[in-house]
Scaffold this motif. Structure first.
Motif, mmCIF file in Angstrom:
data_model
loop_
_atom_site.group_PDB
_atom_site.id
_atom_site.type_symbol
_atom_site.label_atom_id
_atom_site.label_comp_id
_atom_site.label_asym_id
_atom_site.label_seq_id
_atom_site.Cartn_x
_atom_site.Cartn_y
_atom_site.Cartn_z
ATOM 1 N N GLU A 257 -22.335 18.742 7.434
ATOM 2 C CA GLU A 257 -22.488 18.077 8.435
ATOM 3 C C GLU A 257 -21.492 16.771 8.398
ATOM 4 O O GLU A 257 -22.619 15.961 9.444
ATOM 5 C CB GLU A 257 -24.347 17.627 7.668
ATOM 6 C CG GLU A 257 -25.050 19.200 8.337
ATOM 7 C CD GLU A 257 -25.345 19.806 9.604
ATOM 8 O OE1 GLU A 257 -25.721 18.452 10.387
ATOM 9 O OE2 GLU A 257 -24.663 20.514 10.363
ATOM 10 N N GLY A 263 -25.011 14.357 8.502
ATOM 11 C CA GLY A 263 -24.970 14.156 7.680
ATOM 12 C C GLY A 263 -25.342 12.726 7.214
ATOM 13 O O GLY A 263 -26.242 12.211 7.496
ATOM 14 N N GLY A 278 -29.917 19.329 9.725
ATOM 15 C CA GLY A 278 -28.037 20.375 9.474
ATOM 16 C C GLY A 278 -29.244 21.554 9.338
ATOM 17 O O GLY A 278 -28.436 22.490 9.802
ATOM 18 N N GLN A 282 -26.330 24.224 11.421
ATOM 19 C CA GLN A 282 -26.086 24.893 10.045
ATOM 20 C C GLN A 282 -26.871 26.446 9.950
ATOM 21 O O GLN A 282 -26.125 28.170 9.712
ATOM 22 C CB GLN A 282 -25.819 25.127 8.492
ATOM 23 C CG GLN A 282 -25.491 23.795 8.842
ATOM 24 C CD GLN A 282 -23.542 23.238 9.100
ATOM 25 O OE1 GLN A 282 -23.226 24.330 9.043
ATOM 26 N NE2 GLN A 282 -22.878 22.368 9.251
#
Length: 331
Positions: A257, A263, A278, A282
């Motif tokens: 991230e 992130g 995330g 993800q």
């Protein structure tokens, strides 16, 4: 209770001065104590004053009315007692204390009578007070822990201010105090006790939470993390479990991230919200299953306005246009 006029006169001559002292001490301690501490104070009642005076426990001199006004500072546990003493030292001179020594006691090992710390003090000469006369008064400050304070509240009137004398009630009261003393010892030495072979253990849940904790500590500065790290790790664990992300995958998850420009670079988001963002990138397949109702959420997911701005436009639109069970949008 009948009170002799001479005793009543002594009381009335000192009560106004004691009220001035109480007002000053209350203000000073309340404004300087730690937020978690508790503070109480009182001026001795006429009846209680008379009973103590009659047995010679109080001098008629106003400078010796050490129990006319008294107060108590209640701290979390015994490790905080020295901090409370430091607070007192800032505006008071300690004339004496009971018990007099930290490592010597008059009690037998089988005795558990009252022996909380009592400081007998006067206001320091260099401290500004509204009435200079109160600097002459010796008064008592008790310092005790919440456990022993609770004991005092629970049993004091039952054993000391009762209309009967009952050995059994006093016996039970001190048995309870003995148990609380053991608890205080355990609290004060909790770190060392936790390392004993019988307690130095782990389970699946604590191992998982510690993995998450270590990841957060490795990726975030201390100032960016909450003081309640246990709650953060617990919330994060529930989120990861919902989307089938293992705790040992979180490190790579955050690195990916951050490499993508999100992130830890998302300074406007909390650590939990960064992990949640995330998830949107993800774990898109799992997320879509949730959005389409194919997977039911077992937790509540709160999406803040700041987080919403960084979600993929098509997913953001879908969330805003539809009411999805378990997803709360603060926008």
């Amino acid at each position: 209770m009948r009170v002799s006029s001479s005793i009543d006169s002594i009381y009335q001559n000192n009560v106004t001065l004691a009220q001035d002292l109480k007002s000053f001490v209350d203000t000073h301690i309340i404004s300087n104590k730690y937020e978690k501490w508790h503070y109480i104070s009182r001026i001795k009642s006429l009846e209680s004053f008379a009973l103590k005076l009659e047995r010679g426990g109080i001098s008629s001199s106003s400078t010796s009315l050490d129990d006319f006004f008294a107060c108590t500072i209640v701290v979390e546990n015994s490790t905080q007692i020295d901090k409370a003493k430091d607070l007192v030292n800032k505006f008071c001179d300690i004339k004496c204390k009971r018990p007099n020594s930290n490592n010597f006691t008059h009690k037998q090992s089988s005795s558990f009578e009252f022996d909380d710390l009592r400081l007998y003090v006067t206001i320091k000469d260099d401290v500004t007070v509204p009435n200079e006369q109160i600097k002459k008064i010796v008064f008592e400050i008790q310092i005790k822990t919440f456990l022993f304070h609770a004991w005092t509240i629970a049993v004091h009137d039952l054993t000391y201010k009762s209309d009967e004398i009952n050995w059994g009630k006093q016996r039970v009261a001190y048995q309870i105090r003995a148990v609380l003393e053991q608890a205080e010892c355990a609290i004060a030495d909790i770190l060392n006790l936790s390392k004993l072979p019988q307690l130095d253990k782990n389970n699946k849940e604590t191992k998982a939470l510690n993995k998450i904790l270590n990841v957060f500590k490795n990726h975030f500065n201390k100032i960016d993390l909450p003081s309640d790290l246990v709650r953060l790790c617990s919330n994060t664990s529930l989120l990861l479990n919902q989307f089938e992300v293992k705790e040992n995958q979180l490190d790579a998850f955050l690195k990916a991230e951050t490499s993508a420009g999100r992130g830890t670079k998302m300074l406007g988001l909390s650590p939990y919200q960064i992990v949640l963002l995330g998830i949107f990138y993800q774990c898109e397949d799992k997320l879509l299953s949730v959005l389409m109702g194919e997977i039911k959420l077992s937790i509540k997911i709160v999406i803040t306005r700041e987080l919403l701005d960084f979600i993929q436009p098509d997913i953001r639109k879908f969330i805003l246009d539809n009411s999805i069970p378990g997803i709360i949008v603060l926008a």
